[in-house]
Write a protein that holds these residues in place. Structure first.
Motif, PDB file in Angstrom:
ATOM      1  N   GLN A 118      10.767   5.101   2.690  1.00  0.00           N
ATOM      2  CA  GLN A 118      11.358   6.357   2.222  1.00  0.00           C
ATOM      3  C   GLN A 118      11.788   7.242   3.387  1.00  0.00           C
ATOM      4  N   GLY A 119      11.695   6.695   4.596  1.00  0.00           N
ATOM      5  CA  GLY A 119      12.169   7.422   5.766  1.00  0.00           C
ATOM      6  C   GLY A 119      11.117   8.218   6.505  1.00  0.00           C
ATOM      7  N   VAL A 120       9.867   8.187   6.042  1.00  0.00           N
ATOM      8  CA  VAL A 120       8.800   8.898   6.743  1.00  0.00           C
ATOM      9  C   VAL A 120       8.520   8.171   8.063  1.00  0.00           C
ATOM     10  N   LYS A 121       8.362   8.926   9.142  1.00  0.00           N
ATOM     11  CA  LYS A 121       8.124   8.342  10.458  1.00  0.00           C
ATOM     12  C   LYS A 121       6.643   7.997  10.633  1.00  0.00           C
ATOM     13  N   THR A 122       6.404   6.953  11.379  1.00  0.00           N
ATOM     14  CA  THR A 122       5.012   6.513  11.572  1.00  0.00           C
ATOM     15  C   THR A 122       4.164   7.582  12.242  1.00  0.00           C
ATOM     16  N   TYR A 123       4.753   8.329  13.191  1.00  0.00           N
ATOM     17  CA  TYR A 123       3.946   9.327  13.892  1.00  0.00           C
ATOM     18  C   TYR A 123       3.525  10.472  12.969  1.00  0.00           C
ATOM     19  N   GLU A 124       4.299  10.727  11.909  1.00  0.00           N
ATOM     20  CA  GLU A 124       3.916  11.764  10.950  1.00  0.00           C
ATOM     21  C   GLU A 124       2.657  11.361  10.187  1.00  0.00           C
ATOM     22  N   LEU A 125       2.495  10.088   9.985  1.00  0.00           N
ATOM     23  CA  LEU A 125       1.336   9.583   9.257  1.00  0.00           C
ATOM     24  C   LEU A 125       0.166   9.282  10.191  1.00  0.00           C
ATOM     25  N   ARG A 126       0.464   9.053  11.455  1.00  0.00           N
ATOM     26  CA  ARG A 126      -0.582   8.674  12.407  1.00  0.00           C
ATOM     27  C   ARG A 126      -1.280   9.882  13.037  1.00  0.00           C
ATOM     28  N   ARG A 127      -0.518  10.904  13.411  1.00  0.00           N
ATOM     29  CA  ARG A 127      -1.089  12.031  14.155  1.00  0.00           C
ATOM     30  C   ARG A 127      -2.107  12.805  13.331  1.00  0.00           C
ATOM     31  N   PHE A 128      -3.098  13.358  14.032  1.00  0.00           N
ATOM     32  CA  PHE A 128      -4.058  14.233  13.376  1.00  0.00           C
ATOM     33  C   PHE A 128      -3.424  15.600  13.154  1.00  0.00           C
ATOM     34  N   ASN A 129      -3.987  16.348  12.233  1.00  0.00           N
ATOM     35  CA  ASN A 129      -3.413  17.645  11.867  1.00  0.00           C
ATOM     36  C   ASN A 129      -3.418  18.629  13.035  1.00  0.00           C
ATOM     37  N   LEU A 164       0.838  -1.198   0.000  1.00  0.00           N
ATOM     38  CA  LEU A 164       0.000   0.000   0.000  1.00  0.00           C
ATOM     39  C   LEU A 164       0.878   1.255   0.000  1.00  0.00           C
ATOM     40  N   PRO A 165       0.481   2.275  -0.743  1.00  0.00           N
ATOM     41  CA  PRO A 165       1.274   3.511  -0.810  1.00  0.00           C
ATOM     42  C   PRO A 165       1.588   4.102   0.565  1.00  0.00           C
TER      43      PRO A 165
END
Length: 525
Positions: A383-394, A375-376
């Motif tokens: 690519q080095g993106v941290k999980t918390y950057e994708l998990r946290r709300f804006n 999955l994208p």
């Protein structure tokens, strides 16, 4: 000459052993005596021995029935009644009677069952009688409660009097005692009631016939369980020279500390140690073998599985938790391996699957994770993106994407939906994964905290601005709907109605443009 001496020594040793065996047999045949070893730690003296499960169930009572503890006592639940007068007596969490049936079944069904020793206190009637002759003029005990007959010169092994004129109470191991009493009731009456925490009967009782049929048990072997032995450590309620209050404080201190030191295992630790639940076993193996989850020998690598807690902190770099992995595994495989689940209708426990089934289950769940790894959203991790950057709300500190796939509740809902489609509807996993990839590419899993998201109001609570676990079932139904698993028009309408209700605040429903609409006229029907 030397051979004669050796032979004589061996004969003498044999005769001594035989004499000792006869002596012990004569004493141990008496029901009122227990062969024990005396021990001492600090100032606490105790006796170690073993008793049958049958004896323990009939002779040992719960700690709060001990007069040294009793104030206001609930005869039904065996707990102290909580009020301002008794708060100091509440030294242990209340007994949880919902555990009795599982503990009793554990002993009855699992061949390798084992309970640790139980710590008990032994008392006599005179302890609670201030006018008894055993108390001197200064209200101190002239004698100890324990009646020990030494059999060696070091006064370390011997016989402890445990006759019917003694009362015995469990200080540590009360739930073990509860389980053993449940087993005895099951063996003697053929059934065992199922209780809630407060000992109120719920549902149908477990029957011995159900156990025998379900687990192919030998009725004769079952009855022999009552003669199995368990370790027991005994401390006296009163020691010579103590006042009643000093004895009470000493026993209470032991009671408090043995329970305070017994730290409950976290949900993750329970999964880690569970060797009987097939889903737990498979999820553990998945966590250490699948490329998306397993640790790597890289300098800046962060573990992707929280092995301990069931939740993920906002700054955590993990992807999921071991508890969530077990729930995902169960959600995905439960239709494939229904026998792995506990038999809830009969209140029976599940047994460890055979190794072949476990291997098959691991292959199936690994194949699912192969698909998920493509999955994208998950590919961003490479690519080095941290999980918390994708998990946290804006709106959270640091901001983030608020991605469904990085929340344990979303992961579980997805696995449940896919399990239903693959094993319930017999759809091909490969074709489903292609649909999910497309859904992910168009942002279907991202920004749950925005009204454009289908998960807004479902897994994201717009009023409290946080995840709401209660929406997991609807989230799973929505995924099944989106992936083509719902054909019935009435069921489709029901799902749309449920979605509208989830997005309704104070009788106003928020549509995907952020407008308040009448759900019957909006884009939900």
């Amino acid at each position: 000459m030397d051979q004669d001496i050796t032979s004589q020594l061996r004969q003498q040793e044999s005769e001594e052993k035989e004499a000792l065996a006869l002596l012990l047999e004569r004493h141990l045949s008496r029901q009122e005596q227990l062969f024990v070893q005396k021990t001492k730690m600090g100032t606490a003296q105790s006796y170690l021995g073993s008793v049958t499960l049958e004896w323990l169930a009939s002779r040992v009572s719960f700690a709060l029935q001990l007069q040294l503890f009793r104030r206001k006592y609930d005869q039904k639940t065996h707990n102290i009644i909580r009020d301002s007068e008794t708060i100091e007596e509440l030294q242990q969490r209340p007994l949880d009677w919902s555990r009795q049936a599982h503990l009793a079944q554990y002993l009855a069904v699992l061949k390798n069952h084992k309970f640790p020793p139980i710590l008990v206190v032994i008392s006599k009637d005179w302890v609670n009688d201030p006018n008894a002759i055993e108390w001197d003029s200064e209200c101190r005990a002239d004698v100890s409660v324990d009646d020990f007959t030494s059999l060696d010169k070091n006064d370390s092994i011997g016989l402890l009097n445990i006759g019917k004129n003694y009362s015995i109470f469990a200080l540590d191991g009360q739930h073990r005692l509860m389980g053993i009493q449940g087993l005895m009731e099951l063996l003697q009456t053929g059934k065992l009631d199922i209780y809630n925490k407060d000992k109120k009967a719920t549902g149908n009782p477990i029957t011995l016939d159900d156990l025998i049929e379900e687990y192919d048990l030998d009725p004769i072997a079952l009855q022999s369980l009552s003669k199995e032995k368990i370790g027991i450590e005994i401390i006296p309620a009163v020691i010579k020279g103590e006042t009643y209050e000093e004895a009470r404080r000493r026993v209470r201190s032991v009671f408090v500390h043995v329970n305070r030191m017994a730290i409950s295992l976290s949900k993750g630790q329970l999964v880690l140690l569970n060797e009987d639940d097939g889903f737990a076993i498979v999820s553990r193996r998945l966590a250490i073998t699948h490329p998306l989850l397993k640790d790597r020998d890289e300098k800046d690598w962060n573990s992707r599985v929280n092995w301990d807690s069931a939740t993920i902190a906002s700054k955590s770099t993990v992807l999921t938790t071991l508890q969530a992995l077990q729930n995902m595994t169960e959600g995905y495989l439960e239709d494939k391996f229904p026998q792995w689940k506990s038999k809830n209708k009969k209140n029976l426990i599940s047994l460890r699957p055979d190794d072949q089934e476990i291997e098959e289950g691991l292959k199936l769940i690994s194949k699912l994770f192969d698909g998920l790894a493509s999955l994208p959203s998950y590919r961003q991790l490479e690519q080095g993106v941290k999980t918390y950057e994708l998990r946290r709300f804006n709106h959270e500190k640091g901001g983030g994407e608020g991605n469904f796939l990085f929340r344990p509740v979303g992961q579980i809902a997805l696995a449940q939906a896919l399990g239903f489609l693959v094993f319930g509807k017999e759809m091909q996993l490969e074709s489903i994964i292609k649909k999910i990839i497309y859904f992910d590419e168009i942002g279907g899993f991202s920004y749950m905290d925005r009204y454009q998201s289908i998960w807004y109001g479902v897994l994201y609570d717009p009023m409290k601005k946080r995840i709401q676990v209660s929406g997991k079932k609807l989230a799973s139904r929505l995924l099944i709907y989106l992936l083509g698993g719902v054909k019935d028009d009435l069921e489709k309408a029901e799902i749309r109605r449920a979605l509208a209700e989830a997005r309704t605040i104070e009788e106003k429903t928020i549509d995907f443009q952020g407008n308040f609409v009448n759900p019957k006229k909006g884009r939900f029907t």
